[in-house]
Design an enzyme around this catalytic site. Structure first.
Site, short mmCIF file in Angstrom:
data_model
loop_
_atom_site.label_atom_id
_atom_site.label_comp_id
_atom_site.label_asym_id
_atom_site.label_seq_id
_atom_site.Cartn_x
_atom_site.Cartn_y
_atom_site.Cartn_z
N GLY A 199 -67.64 19.31 -33.98
CA GLY A 199 -67.74 18.26 -35.43
C GLY A 199 -65.73 19.19 -36.15
N THR A 201 -74.62 9.23 -21.33
CA THR A 201 -73.18 8.80 -21.13
C THR A 201 -72.55 9.04 -22.43
OG1 THR A 201 -73.45 7.24 -19.84
CG2 THR A 201 -71.49 6.68 -21.17
N LEU A 202 -71.55 9.78 -22.91
CA LEU A 202 -71.76 10.27 -24.63
C LEU A 202 -69.48 9.44 -24.43
CD1 LEU A 202 -71.00 13.61 -23.37
CD2 LEU A 202 -72.80 12.71 -24.80
N GLU A 203 -70.10 8.37 -26.04
CA GLU A 203 -68.73 8.31 -25.84
C GLU A 203 -68.37 9.41 -27.15
OE1 GLU A 203 -71.82 6.59 -28.35
OE2 GLU A 203 -72.49 5.41 -26.98
N TYR A 206 -89.44 4.10 -20.89
CA TYR A 206 -88.60 3.21 -20.39
C TYR A 206 -87.92 2.96 -19.40
CZ TYR A 206 -82.77 1.86 -21.35
OH TYR A 206 -82.30 0.94 -21.93
#
Length: 178
Positions: free
Chosen positions: A97, A119-121, A151
């Site tokens: 950050g 999976t990363l945004e 899941y």
């Protein structure tokens, strides 16, 4: 309730939590410090929820890759994580950050039974160089209440994700690509 670092380490040892590859030194007081994988997808065109997202895929070289503002990047965690016992929350951290990197803001929940490379945004406020294997965020494990429902046993779009995955919302939109 959030597991403490010693509880995470004990759950990994007992086989209740999967972290591959696992490094005990990455366990912090109440999280695991996950790393960025070596592949990234660049989504640089207009995005449409009714069609698959166009992208180019790149290997992140050891010398790093510069991320630019106004682009959406889809990355992947180095680690594959999961648990049939605990839910997970994946977030960026202060370190990334402080570099102006927003990571995985919209989908931090990993359900019980979901064992994946995430999976990363990823978005960058300014041009910033990233490297494969660099510390990129924190993974928290949570106890759950009630009967477990894995899941992997649900008819979910992303149940078998093992690589970077684009949005599949188009599968739900009337008139969208099927």
């Amino acid at each position: 309730m959030i597991l403490t670092g010693p509880a995470i380490a004990a759950a990994v040892q007992a086989g209740e939590i999967t972290i591959e590859p696992y490094e005990p030194s990455r366990v912090s007081p109440n999280a695991y410090d996950w790393r960025l994988g070596d592949t990234i997808r660049v989504c640089d065109g207009d995005l449409d929820a009714a069609t698959p997202t166009p992208f180019t895929e790149q290997h992140i070289p050891d010398a790093g890759l510069v991320l630019h503002p106004d682009l959406l990047y889809l990355g992947i965690t180095l680690e594959r994580t999961g648990s049939e016992t605990y839910a997970q929350l994946l977030n960026g951290d202060r370190t990334t950050g402080s570099l102006g990197i927003w990571v995985h803001v919209s989908a931090p929940l990993g359900h019980q039974g979901h064992a994946i490379r995430w999976t990363l945004e990823i978005r960058a406020a300014r041009p910033v160089r990233v490297y494969p294997g660099m510390a990129f965020g924190k993974l928290v494990f949570l106890t759950t209440s009630g009967a477990p429902a894995s899941y992997q046993q649900q008819p979910a779009k992303y149940a078998s994700t093992e690589s970077i995955d684009i949005s599949r919302l188009y599968e739900e939109i009337k008139g969208g690509v099927r």
